[in-house]
Design an enzyme around this catalytic site. Structure first.
Site, PDB file in Angstrom:
ATOM      1  CB  ILE A   1      25.561  24.818  21.511  1.00 32.95           C
ATOM      2  CG1 ILE A   1      26.075  26.111  22.158  1.00 32.95           C
ATOM      3  CG2 ILE A   1      24.033  24.792  21.507  1.00 32.95           C
ATOM      4  CD1 ILE A   1      25.796  27.359  21.344  1.00 32.95           C
TER       5      ILE A   1
ATOM      6  CG  HIS B   1      20.039  36.584  18.941  1.00 30.20           C
ATOM      7  ND1 HIS B   1      20.695  36.854  17.772  1.00 30.20           N
ATOM      8  CD2 HIS B   1      20.889  35.825  19.667  1.00 30.20           C
ATOM      9  CE1 HIS B   1      21.893  36.281  17.789  1.00 30.20           C
ATOM     10  NE2 HIS B   1      22.030  35.662  18.944  1.00 30.20           N
ATOM     11  CD  GLN B   2      13.714  34.547  24.912  1.00 24.23           C
ATOM     12  OE1 GLN B   2      12.847  35.253  24.416  1.00 24.23           O
ATOM     13  NE2 GLN B   2      13.565  33.952  26.090  1.00 24.23           N
TER      14      GLN B   2
ATOM     15  CG  ASP C   1      16.895  32.688  20.091  1.00 30.72           C
ATOM     16  OD1 ASP C   1      15.979  33.408  20.528  1.00 30.72           O
ATOM     17  OD2 ASP C   1      18.073  32.751  20.507  1.00 30.72           O
TER      18      ASP C   1
ATOM     19  CB  THR D   1      19.296  28.231  18.782  1.00 33.10           C
ATOM     20  OG1 THR D   1      20.021  26.995  18.797  1.00 33.10           O
ATOM     21  CG2 THR D   1      17.853  27.968  19.161  1.00 33.10           C
ATOM     22  CB  SER D   2      23.255  28.235  14.602  1.00 30.58           C
ATOM     23  OG  SER D   2      22.498  28.179  13.405  1.00 30.58           O
ATOM     24  NE  ARG D   3      26.229  34.472  14.823  1.00 32.39           N
ATOM     25  CZ  ARG D   3      26.165  34.330  16.134  1.00 32.39           C
ATOM     26  NH1 ARG D   3      25.099  33.771  16.693  1.00 32.39           N
ATOM     27  NH2 ARG D   3      27.151  34.730  16.911  1.00 32.39           N
TER      28      ARG D   3
ATOM     29  CD  GLU E   1      19.606  38.213  14.755  1.00 31.46           C
ATOM     30  OE1 GLU E   1      20.253  38.554  15.759  1.00 31.46           O
ATOM     31  OE2 GLU E   1      19.194  37.051  14.577  1.00 31.46           O
TER      32      GLU E   1
ATOM     33  CG  PHE F   1      22.580  35.694  24.773  1.00 30.97           C
ATOM     34  CD1 PHE F   1      23.070  36.585  25.701  1.00 30.97           C
ATOM     35  CD2 PHE F   1      21.626  36.155  23.869  1.00 30.97           C
ATOM     36  CE1 PHE F   1      22.645  37.911  25.734  1.00 30.97           C
ATOM     37  CE2 PHE F   1      21.190  37.459  23.882  1.00 30.97           C
ATOM     38  CZ  PHE F   1      21.706  38.346  24.817  1.00 30.97           C
TER      39      PHE F   1
END
Length: 332
Positions: A155, A295-296, A258, A232-234, A263, A298
């Site tokens: 990524i 978390h979108q 994200d 956007t990782s964890r 979450e 992906f």
């Protein structure tokens, strides 16, 4: 072979059913998240298919083993939520989707960056109300800005190419520098230098003990005043309380997320008719310079196709040979 799919959404059912045609697998779909309270649903299954916020701790794995479950097929790349020692001791194989679409996540990170910079989300709402004033919407040229990328795996490499295309100066931190990134002109620097020099910092590293709360009070204090921070990782790579203090002080000028460290009780659910039970998350939403998506990153057709394809391949390989195509290695 029966495969019980937890945390099922309509798109999971659609893509897994399509890609499993002719495989001989018997998919059973459950909307419930996998947990100590729901694990009994998997009675009779040989494989459990789980997602990022399912509980795969020692207690759940012990229950799965007692019911005869022999494999956990993750529909994600990360596996920090799996107790691998418990899985090893129970004789349960664990498989994952090591890559699906690095473009999907990298492009989503860019969407967060551009939206926060040019404030298109705020402009959209203004224009719909007939307000065409530009006050408060000023951004900056991306060209010649310094972008710091933490983690240059698949990524991070895609993002480096995109940012280079904008004419940005790209810095990177990764214990294993990547030759492709170097060929793009990416300069690898120590983490403290990346924090100090970057106008935009974007996180693309896995969650490990070394990266847990990598962005904390000390890291934020080392950043440029007004920096843009993207994750956007964890979620747990960021210490949320420290970030809130950074937003209040102005050290963090814009925040795009994200993912979120707590979450599990929020994302992938519709809470619009209820309330947000997490006070820290609710506090984040009060800042006008914070943009959060659920978390979108992906969530593209290509990525969902790849996730379903790899998941089915993992289970088919396990059914035929006893070993999934992409196993997660147990700790030594």
């Amino acid at each position: 072979m029966r495969v019980d799919v937890f945390s099922t959404k309509p798109y999971d059912r659609e893509f897994l059913t399509l890609l499993a045609q002719g495989s001989g697998l018997d998919f059973r779909f459950h909307e419930a998240r996998l947990s100590k309270e729901t694990v009994a649903i998997a009675h009779g299954a040989k494989v459990v298919c789980a997602f990022v916020n399912d509980d795969l701790g020692a207690g759940v794995i012990g229950s799965l083993a007692a019911m005869g479950v022999a494999m956990i097929a993750l529909r994600c790349a990360g596996y920090n939520h799996v107790d691998l020692i418990a899985a090893r001791d129970a004789g349960i194989k664990v498989a994952r989707v090591p890559a699906y679409s690095p473009h999907a996540v990298a492009e989503h990170a860019v969407a967060l960056i551009l939206t926060l910079n040019r404030k298109t989300h705020r402009a959209f709402n203004r224009v719909r109300e007939g307000n065409f004033a530009l006050d408060g919407l000023m951004g900056f040229d991306m060209h010649d800005k310094v972008v710091g990328i933490v983690g240059t795996g698949l990524i991070g490499r895609v993002l480096a190419r995109i940012m280079s295309g904008f004419g940005c100066k790209v810095l990177a931190f990764d214990p294993q520098p990547n030759a492709e990134c170097k060929s793009l002109g990416v300069i690898y620097v120590p983490m403290d230098e990346l924090l100090k020099r970057s106008n935009i910092i974007t996180l693309h590293c896995p969650l490990t003990p070394a990266t847990h709360h990598l962005i904390n009070d000390d890291a934020i204090a080392a950043m440029k005043h007004g920096v843009m921070l993207i994750n956007t990782s964890r979620g747990a790579v960021i210490d949320t309380r420290a970030v809130i203090l950074g937003l209040k002080s102005g050290r963090i000028g814009a925040l795009g997320l994200d993912v979120y460290e707590e979450e599990g009780d929020l994302f992938f659910e519709d809470l619009s008719g209820s309330y947000i039970p997490d006070d820290i998350f609710a506090r984040l939403l009060t800042f006008p310079n914070v943009l959060i998506t659920g978390h979108q990153g992906f969530f593209t057709q290509e990525a969902l196709t790849a996730i379903a394809t790899t998941t089915v391949a993992n289970v088919v390989a396990f059914a035929r040979e006893g070993v999934p195509m992409h196993p997660v290695a147990y700790p030594a």
